[in-house]
Write an enzyme that holds these catalytic residues in place. Structure first.
Site, mmCIF file in Angstrom:
data_model
loop_
_atom_site.group_PDB
_atom_site.id
_atom_site.type_symbol
_atom_site.label_atom_id
_atom_site.label_comp_id
_atom_site.label_asym_id
_atom_site.label_seq_id
_atom_site.Cartn_x
_atom_site.Cartn_y
_atom_site.Cartn_z
ATOM 1 N N GLY A 1 0.821 -1.206 0.000
ATOM 2 C CA GLY A 1 0.000 0.000 0.000
ATOM 3 C C GLY A 1 0.852 1.251 0.000
ATOM 4 N N ASP B 1 -1.279 -12.750 5.863
ATOM 5 C CA ASP B 1 -2.667 -12.302 5.921
ATOM 6 C C ASP B 1 -2.974 -12.049 7.384
ATOM 7 O OD1 ASP B 1 -5.382 -11.931 5.959
ATOM 8 O OD2 ASP B 1 -5.888 -13.808 4.946
ATOM 9 N N TYR C 1 -8.387 -2.508 4.677
ATOM 10 C CA TYR C 1 -9.385 -2.524 3.609
ATOM 11 C C TYR C 1 -9.865 -1.079 3.484
ATOM 12 C CZ TYR C 1 -13.379 -4.180 0.835
ATOM 13 O OH TYR C 1 -14.292 -4.405 -0.172
ATOM 14 N N THR C 2 -9.487 -0.394 2.393
ATOM 15 C CA THR C 2 -9.705 1.050 2.296
ATOM 16 C C THR C 2 -10.692 1.474 1.217
ATOM 17 O OG1 THR C 2 -7.775 1.270 0.828
ATOM 18 C CG2 THR C 2 -7.401 1.538 3.202
ATOM 19 N N THR D 1 -8.568 6.196 11.063
ATOM 20 C CA THR D 1 -9.104 7.152 10.110
ATOM 21 C C THR D 1 -10.079 8.135 10.733
ATOM 22 O OG1 THR D 1 -10.532 7.289 8.126
ATOM 23 C CG2 THR D 1 -10.861 5.424 9.570
ATOM 24 N N TYR E 1 -16.871 1.060 6.369
ATOM 25 C CA TYR E 1 -15.434 1.276 6.505
ATOM 26 C C TYR E 1 -15.107 1.903 7.857
ATOM 27 C CZ TYR E 1 -10.897 3.541 5.931
ATOM 28 O OH TYR E 1 -9.608 3.986 6.123
#
Length: 304
Positions: free
Chosen positions: A11, A37, A62-63, A102, A126
């Site tokens: 990423g 993972d 997971y974005t 976030t 999310y």
């Protein structure tokens, strides 16, 4: 030898960390989903048992905000269950976990910048799964630092900047939301921050307290002339991108750009209108860059 485990290497944050951590003299294990993972309990346990890290930097996530609405199980697996497994293993060997979260954990209805102690209330899958990840870490681990950030961009992977450059080439209309506000953040700044935290942990100097930190880029002098709580909109961000691009391709860059409301854009996931983070807690220790200067850097690399 000081050992650092990094997840999510491919990423944009992971790649930025890779660039900045390799010359520290540490034993660093870079992993991605193909090699680790974080939602696979056996894999996580095996890596911790063999590598025994002193610090774990979790850059996996997971974005895809819209896709998460239809793929909640996958989002929860990576954003919530993965951090839970990392927290359990960090607790078992006394490792520090540095985890990215976030601004989407907040509902965006506040008229002020969000501080670390504000009550989360996510609007979408999310945000909910990222909040779950935070909660798992706090429930099972005391030796952690959570970094909440926003609107990450870089020269790597797919992000808002690379998307705008691609859409501009297509000559098709570009509709960008003008009523969601936040702070663009350069992934390289986040990478420098976690390297500094790891150094602090190794030296045991105690500059960083355990717990939560907000971290997003500074707007520089141009932002100081306006209301600090106003931030920039996605439309403002897009205009800045095309302004920089115009220096390399003079003309009518962004001529197809149109400002729209969130309702007009009608995305799958509901997003917070105010995603602006108050970074006063971390700023005396580590200050972010002017995001416009970093945007200039990214455009320069992209156009080289």
């Amino acid at each position: 030898m000081y050992r650092v485990l990094i997840t999510g290497q491919s990423g944009q944050i992971g790649q930025s960390i890779t660039d900045r951590i390799q010359h520290q003299g540490w034993d660093v294990l870079f992993t991605d989903i193909d090699t680790l993972d974080i939602a696979n309990a056996k894999q996580v346990e095996a890596v911790f048992k063999t590598f025994k890290p002193d610090v774990v930097i979790n850059a996996a996530g997971y974005t895809d905000v819209d896709r998460a609405e239809h793929d909640a199980v996958a989002a929860e697996s990576v954003n919530a269950y993965g951090p839970y497994l990392l927290a359990i293993q960090c607790h078992s060997i006394g490792a520090l976990l540095i985890h990215f979260s976030t601004e989407y954990i907040f509902n965006g209805r506040s008229h002020c910048r969000y501080v670390e102690t504000d009550t989360p209330s996510p609007l979408n899958v999310y945000g909910r799964t990222k909040l779950q990840g935070e909660q798992y870490i706090k429930a099972y681990l005391s030796h952690y630092i959570i970094i909440r950030t926003s609107w990450v961009f870089s020269e790597y992977a797919q992000n808002f900047v690379t998307t705008m450059l691609y859409l501009n080439r297509s000559k098709a209309p570009i509709c960008i939301v003008n009523d969601q506000f936040g702070c663009p953040t350069y992934a390289g700044d986040l990478a420098n921050l976690v390297v500094d935290i790891a150094k602090d942990n190794q030296a045991e100097t105690g500059r960083y307290q355990l717990g939560d930190y907000n971290f997003c880029s500074d707007g520089g002098d141009r932002d100081r002339d306006r209301d600090r709580d106003s931030g920039v909109s996605w439309f403002d961000f897009a205009c800045a991108i095309f302004e920089e691009l115009d220096k390399y391709q003079p003309g009518e860059q962004g001529r197809n750009l149109t400002a729209v409301t969130s309702e007009e854009y009608a995305s799958i996931a509901t997003r917070p209108k105010n995603g602006i983070l108050n970074c006063h807690k971390i700023s005396p220790i580590f200050r972010p860059s002017d995001w416009r200067r970093k945007l200039r850097h990214v455009i320069e690399i992209t156009m080289a």
